[in-house]
Scaffold this active site. Structure first.
Site, mmCIF file in Angstrom:
data_model
loop_
_atom_site.group_PDB
_atom_site.id
_atom_site.type_symbol
_atom_site.label_atom_id
_atom_site.label_comp_id
_atom_site.label_asym_id
_atom_site.label_seq_id
_atom_site.Cartn_x
_atom_site.Cartn_y
_atom_site.Cartn_z
ATOM 1 C CB CYS A 137 -0.949 0.047 1.097
ATOM 2 S SG CYS A 137 -1.852 1.267 1.438
ATOM 3 C CB CYS A 140 -0.537 2.853 4.207
ATOM 4 S SG CYS A 140 -2.133 2.055 3.131
ATOM 5 C CG ASP A 141 3.142 1.388 4.476
ATOM 6 O OD1 ASP A 141 2.713 1.748 5.506
ATOM 7 O OD2 ASP A 141 2.582 0.113 4.120
#
Ligand code: NAP
Length: 314
Positions: A137, A140-141
């Site tokens: 992701c 997200c990261d």
């Protein structure tokens, strides 16, 4: 099957953002829902280090912390979370019957929120470095890789879209794809190919992800020449597709060609009384906020459905 199954007005399968938001809304509507958590409480967000795009948390919130808050809020209003997994379902008659690893349930309604699982490369080092360099992701990261060199694996729309997203943070983004032609659409290809931070290694596969405590490099093999090489990177973002977790429903519910549950805009499946929410029915948005929204909507639809059912009962 168990001779005396437990009955519930609503059984929710899955305890990711969709399942837990559905549980909260259903509990507040006094449906006393039972939630089968499945093997992984929290779903994909539970393995996300930091969620920075969930409204209400301007400083970000760690994935497991967000899941714990969802759970606490649902339980506060009376949702019952059970650490159990459905192993067989029978939606052919009402009440629906759901066999689990521990017992059997009957339910007037079901919300399927079993999510999707990112496909894994299944190479040495992948499992070991999830959360310390291996990610599924970028949204997200990506932020954690400011100024670093990262790799994206895959040649589809997701891979290129996420590679472009990663250029906001990373120093360089190397896209590794197993064939000499990308699968992604022409527009995304054009944007990615013309981006100064993105380069492509085609006809190449990852054979090992290497490092000590965190990812330090990746070993690659060229598909036609067989030549191997090692590329130093701090992050490996893998986008080789998702599997919706729908194996259990294959013969019971209408699925699309890729195995996602087909719903209408009210989260209804083709079986009246069975609803679906979150990534099991959504290959497009795949965000915590959208899954939670679908879960809330599904629970509201269940409430209407049960009200209409009791109105119709003489
Ligand atoms: P996808 O289209 O299935 O692409 C997966 C990619 O991963 C393919 O390039 C595939 O290679 C590669 N791959 C699969 N298994 C692999 C393995 N074991 N090792 C190495 N490479 C592997 O998946 P997606 O990109 O997630 O897209 C899913 C759907 O959502 C598609 O319909 C896509 O169009 C859509 N989508 C659209 C957008 C957009 O329109 N902006 C954005 C994201 C997704 P091969 O090419 O060799 O098969």
């Amino acid at each position: 099957m168990n001779p005396s199954p437990k009955h519930t007005p609503l059984l929710i399968l899955g305890a990711g953002p969709a399942g837990l938001a559905a549980a909260l809304y259903a509990a507040r509507a006094d449906l006393q829902p039972v939630v089968l958590t499945g093997p992984e409480l929290g779903g994909q967000v539970a393995i996300t280090y930091m969620v920075e795009n969930y409204p209400g948390f301007p400083e970000g919130v760690e994935g497991p912390d967000l899941v714990a808050r969802f759970k606490e809020q649902a339980e506060k209003f009376g949702a019952q979370l059970v650490l159990d997994t459905a192993t067989a379902v029978d939606f052919s008659q009402r009440p629906f019957r759901i066999q689990t690893t521990k017992t059997e349930y009957t339910a007037d309604t079901v919300i399927i929120a079993t999510g999707a699982t990112a496909k894994q490369l299944e190479v040495p080092g992948e499992e070991e470095f999830i959360g310390t360099g291996v990610s599924y992701c970028a949204t997200c990261d990506g932020h954690f890789f400011k100024g670093m060199d990262v790799m994206v694996v895959g040649g589809g729309d997701s891979a290129l879209e996420e590679a472009l997203f990663l250029t906001r943070y990373a120093n360089t983004v190397t896209v590794v794809h197993r064939r000499d032609a990308l699968r992604a659409g022409p527009l995304l290809q054009k944007r990615a190919r013309s981006h100064p931070k993105i380069r492509f290694l085609l006809e190449s596969v990852v054979t090992d992800i290497l490092g000590d405590d965190v990812v330090e490099s990746v070993r690659l093999r060229h598909v036609s020449s067989g030549e191997t090489s090692e590329l130093p990177v701090s992050g490996v973002f893998i986008f080789i597709g998702h599997h919706p977790n729908t194996d259990l429903f294959e013969d019971q519910i209408a699925l699309d060609a890729r195995g996602y549950i087909i719903t209408d805009k009210h989260m209804r499946t083709n079986i009246p009384g069975v609803f679906a929410a979150g990534e099991v029915a959504d290959s497009r948005y795949r965000q915590v906020i959208t899954s939670a929204g679908m879960g809330a909507a599904a629970a509201m639809e269940v409430t209407h459905y049960l009200e209409n059912l009791s109105d119709a009962t003489p």
